[in-house]
Design a protein around this motif. Structure first.
Motif, short mmCIF file in Angstrom:
data_model
loop_
_atom_site.label_atom_id
_atom_site.label_comp_id
_atom_site.label_asym_id
_atom_site.label_seq_id
_atom_site.Cartn_x
_atom_site.Cartn_y
_atom_site.Cartn_z
N TRP A 1 -0.14 -7.45 -3.10
CA TRP A 1 0.01 -7.54 -4.56
C TRP A 1 1.41 -7.09 -4.99
O TRP A 1 2.09 -7.79 -5.74
N MET B 1 -8.84 -1.37 -4.01
CA MET B 1 -7.86 -2.18 -3.31
C MET B 1 -7.56 -1.51 -1.96
O MET B 1 -7.33 -0.31 -1.90
N THR B 2 -7.55 -2.29 -0.90
CA THR B 2 -7.17 -1.75 0.41
C THR B 2 -5.65 -1.66 0.48
O THR B 2 -4.95 -2.32 -0.31
N GLU C 1 -4.28 -5.15 0.70
CA GLU C 1 -4.34 -5.86 -0.59
C GLU C 1 -3.27 -5.35 -1.54
O GLU C 1 -2.63 -6.12 -2.26
N PHE C 2 -3.09 -4.03 -1.55
CA PHE C 2 -2.07 -3.44 -2.42
C PHE C 2 -0.68 -3.95 -2.05
O PHE C 2 0.10 -4.35 -2.92
N GLY D 1 -3.37 1.87 -5.54
CA GLY D 1 -3.86 1.10 -6.67
C GLY D 1 -5.13 1.63 -7.31
O GLY D 1 -5.59 1.09 -8.31
N ARG D 2 -5.69 2.71 -6.77
CA ARG D 2 -6.92 3.26 -7.34
C ARG D 2 -6.69 4.04 -8.63
O ARG D 2 -7.59 4.17 -9.45
#
Length: 153
Positions: free
Chosen positions: A9, A1-2, A5-6, A39-40
């Motif tokens: 979200w 997730m970039t 994007e994070f 998110g990783r």
């Protein structure tokens, strides 16, 4: 997730849930980003905040790094395992508003609504990393996260 994007979200959920508790969503989002590596490294599916489990919590065992006695140490520990993102954010809000260890930070926030003062008071309680507050604040600034603290019409 970039990072974008994070934020897309987590941002709307943090904004909605934090507003109910009168807390700054920017701090919630920044902590989630830092604790999970954008998110990783989410624990389970939704534990973005590195929240440790207590007796009776649904939990998962994870190998983690803690800053203890001036050095980083690898340990195994039990972390909360949430069923939804809303549940994870709600738990963060409950922690900040009901845990006595955060009473000073909550008082600072309620008196000043100053994100920096809130983070500098909360950070040393939340994490063992001596630079944690600086990292949270840098994440907020770099990603303009205070926009999530604003009341949307």
């Amino acid at each position: 997730m970039t990072p974008d994007e994070f934020i897309a979200w987590l941002g709307p959920v943090a904004q909605r849930v934090c507003r109910k508790y009168g807390l700054p969503a920017s701090v919630c989002i920044a902590q989630g980003a830092l604790e999970s590596g954008w998110g990783r490294y989410v624990i389970g599916e939704y534990n973005l905040f590195g929240r440790k489990a207590v007796a009776g919590d649904k939990s998962i065992t994870v190998t983690t790094q803690e800053y203890i006695n001036g050095e980083w140490v690898t340990i195994n520990d039990e972390f909360k395992d949430y069923d939804s993102l809303d549940e994870a954010v709600e738990d963060w809000c409950v922690l900040m508003t009901e845990e006595p260890a955060y009473a000073d930070a909550l008082a600072v926030w309620q008196e000043t609504h100053d994100v920096e003062q809130f983070v500098r008071t909360m950070g040393p309680v939340y994490a063992t990393d001596p630079e944690y507050a600086d990292k949270v604040l840098a994440t907020i600034r770099a990603n303009d996260l205070t926009q999530y603290d604003e009341v949307m019409a």
